[in-house]
Write a protein that holds these residues in place. Structure first.
Motif, PDB file in Angstrom:
ATOM      1  N   TYR A   9       0.846  -1.191   0.000  1.00 19.74           N
ATOM      2  CA  TYR A   9       0.000   0.000   0.000  1.00 19.74           C
ATOM      3  C   TYR A   9       0.884   1.246   0.000  1.00 19.74           C
ATOM      4  O   TYR A   9       1.688   1.443   0.917  1.00 19.74           O
ATOM      5  CB  TYR A   9      -0.908   0.006   1.232  1.00 19.74           C
ATOM      6  N   THR A  37     -10.120   4.755  -4.256  1.00 19.79           N
ATOM      7  CA  THR A  37      -8.837   5.372  -3.901  1.00 19.79           C
ATOM      8  C   THR A  37      -8.157   4.659  -2.730  1.00 19.79           C
ATOM      9  O   THR A  37      -7.176   5.171  -2.192  1.00 19.79           O
ATOM     10  CB  THR A  37      -9.024   6.860  -3.555  1.00 19.79           C
ATOM     11  N   GLY A  38      -8.671   3.507  -2.314  1.00 17.09           N
ATOM     12  CA  GLY A  38      -7.979   2.707  -1.303  1.00 17.09           C
ATOM     13  C   GLY A  38      -8.364   2.998   0.122  1.00 17.09           C
ATOM     14  O   GLY A  38      -7.594   2.720   1.043  1.00 17.09           O
ATOM     15  N   MET A  41      -8.981  -0.409   1.898  1.00 12.83           N
ATOM     16  CA  MET A  41      -7.704  -1.127   1.968  1.00 12.83           C
ATOM     17  C   MET A  41      -6.772  -0.518   3.010  1.00 12.83           C
ATOM     18  O   MET A  41      -5.935  -1.220   3.595  1.00 12.83           O
ATOM     19  CB  MET A  41      -7.037  -1.133   0.593  1.00 12.83           C
ATOM     20  N   GLU A  45      -4.311  -2.506   5.628  1.00 11.00           N
ATOM     21  CA  GLU A  45      -2.855  -2.350   5.631  1.00 11.00           C
ATOM     22  C   GLU A  45      -2.337  -1.790   6.951  1.00 11.00           C
ATOM     23  O   GLU A  45      -1.261  -2.158   7.412  1.00 11.00           O
ATOM     24  CB  GLU A  45      -2.430  -1.454   4.467  1.00 11.00           C
ATOM     25  N   ILE A 188       2.058   3.190  -7.218  1.00 12.18           N
ATOM     26  CA  ILE A 188       0.989   2.237  -6.913  1.00 12.18           C
ATOM     27  C   ILE A 188       1.008   1.085  -7.902  1.00 12.18           C
ATOM     28  O   ILE A 188       0.895  -0.098  -7.532  1.00 12.18           O
ATOM     29  CB  ILE A 188      -0.378   2.943  -6.918  1.00 12.18           C
ATOM     30  N   THR A 223      -8.512   4.398  -9.282  1.00  9.80           N
ATOM     31  CA  THR A 223      -7.265   3.640  -9.181  1.00  9.80           C
ATOM     32  C   THR A 223      -7.504   2.147  -9.353  1.00  9.80           C
ATOM     33  O   THR A 223      -6.775   1.472 -10.088  1.00  9.80           O
ATOM     34  CB  THR A 223      -6.600   3.897  -7.815  1.00  9.80           C
ATOM     35  N   SER A 224      -8.506   1.612  -8.684  1.00 10.55           N
ATOM     36  CA  SER A 224      -8.774   0.176  -8.777  1.00 10.55           C
ATOM     37  C   SER A 224      -9.139  -0.223 -10.199  1.00 10.55           C
ATOM     38  O   SER A 224      -8.778  -1.307 -10.661  1.00 10.55           O
ATOM     39  CB  SER A 224      -9.896  -0.215  -7.811  1.00 10.55           C
TER      40      SER A 224
END
Length: 280
Positions: A9, A37-38, A41, A45, A188, A223-224
């Motif tokens: 990450y 955008t994470g 996640m 992390e 990333i 992003t994903s």
């Protein structure tokens, strides 16, 4: 404990500061940002990097705050009473502990993710004010006060679909995850596809960011979705030159279904291409 990112990450400096500020202040960390955008996640992390257990509460439109504390299963108790089950003598057998109760009774500090809080009713955040502030709640059925053994690191995500109450916001440390710039996005991608050819990555990032800049898009690719698209490009062995037109005009990239998620945006690109051709 300090969070400095992880191998899986890419956390920007300001995001690391936000996580560590929440740890220091012992306040919930409210994370907002575009979908993909994470945000979710991040909790996973942080838990892994700090060697803390992770508990997750994914919020739906029908979720009530009480469910995070506990629920009294009166239906099961009635059924068991009709069957003559001895368990009915103790109401504790029908108290279903929610994720907050699990976090409070943990022997070690945990990371507690409350995911997409803005999906719930507007009163949902207010209904959790006392519990998140005092780290305790009362179980009326058993006359029991549940106090947190260790204050969990609470990470709350929101897609900004609705405004959150001011009283709730005052109790949180807030951070907005800005959409990654090209340099951060490069890092990333390197985490997920370390062997990706530079020519393909450069062409893909150019096409991706050009697509995001198109005025009128109903949903900008995230992003994903970029990572999904790159996976398809690699699987289909798409060459870099296929990702842009020779005259640098607007072009719909191959396998665009990974990036454009509705017909309006596809039609928008088709119109732009038609206009570009007519202006040659």
């Amino acid at each position: 404990m300090r969070f400095t990112g992880s191998q899986q990450y890419v956390a920007t400096q300001d995001l690391q500061l936000a996580v560590n500020a929440a740890l220091t202040l012992q306040r919930p960390l409210l994370i907002k940002g575009e979908p993909g955008t994470g945000k979710t996640m991040l909790a996973e992390e942080v838990a892994g990097a700090l060697a803390m257990p992770l508990l997750q509460w994914h919020i739906k439109s029908t979720t009530k705050a009480q469910q995070g504390l506990y629920e009294y299963d009166a239906v099961s108790r009635l059924r068991d009473s009709q069957l003559g089950d001895e368990r009915v003598k103790s109401i504790e057998n029908y108290i279903v502990r929610g994720v907050l109760w699990q976090a409070f009774e943990s022997d070690v500090p945990v990371v507690l993710l409350i995911d997409e809080i803005d999906k719930a009713d507007i009163e949902f955040p207010n209904d959790l004010l006392r519990e998140l502030d005092r780290m305790e709640f009362y179980v009326y059925e058993t006359h029991e006060l549940v106090r947190a053994r260790h204050r969990p690191l609470v990470i709350i995500t929101s897609n900004n679909e609705k405004e959150l109450p001011d009283a709730f916001l005052r109790r949180c440390f807030f951070h907005y995850i800005r959409f990654p710039d090209k340099e951060t996005m490069h890092k990333i991608v390197d985490v997920h596809y370390p062997g990706l050819k530079k020519e393909l990555l450069a062409a893909a990032l150019d096409a991706f960011f050009q697509m995001r800049e198109v005025t009128g898009l109903k949903k900008k690719p995230s992003t994903s979705e970029l990572l999904d698209w790159l996976k398809l490009l690699l699987a289909e062995d798409i060459p870099p030159e296929a990702l842009h037109s020779k005259d640098q005009k607007v072009v719909i990239p191959p396998l665009h279904g990974a990036l454009l998620k509705n017909e309006q945006d596809v039609h928008l690109f088709e119109r732009l291409i038609f206009m570009a051709r007519n202006n040659r």
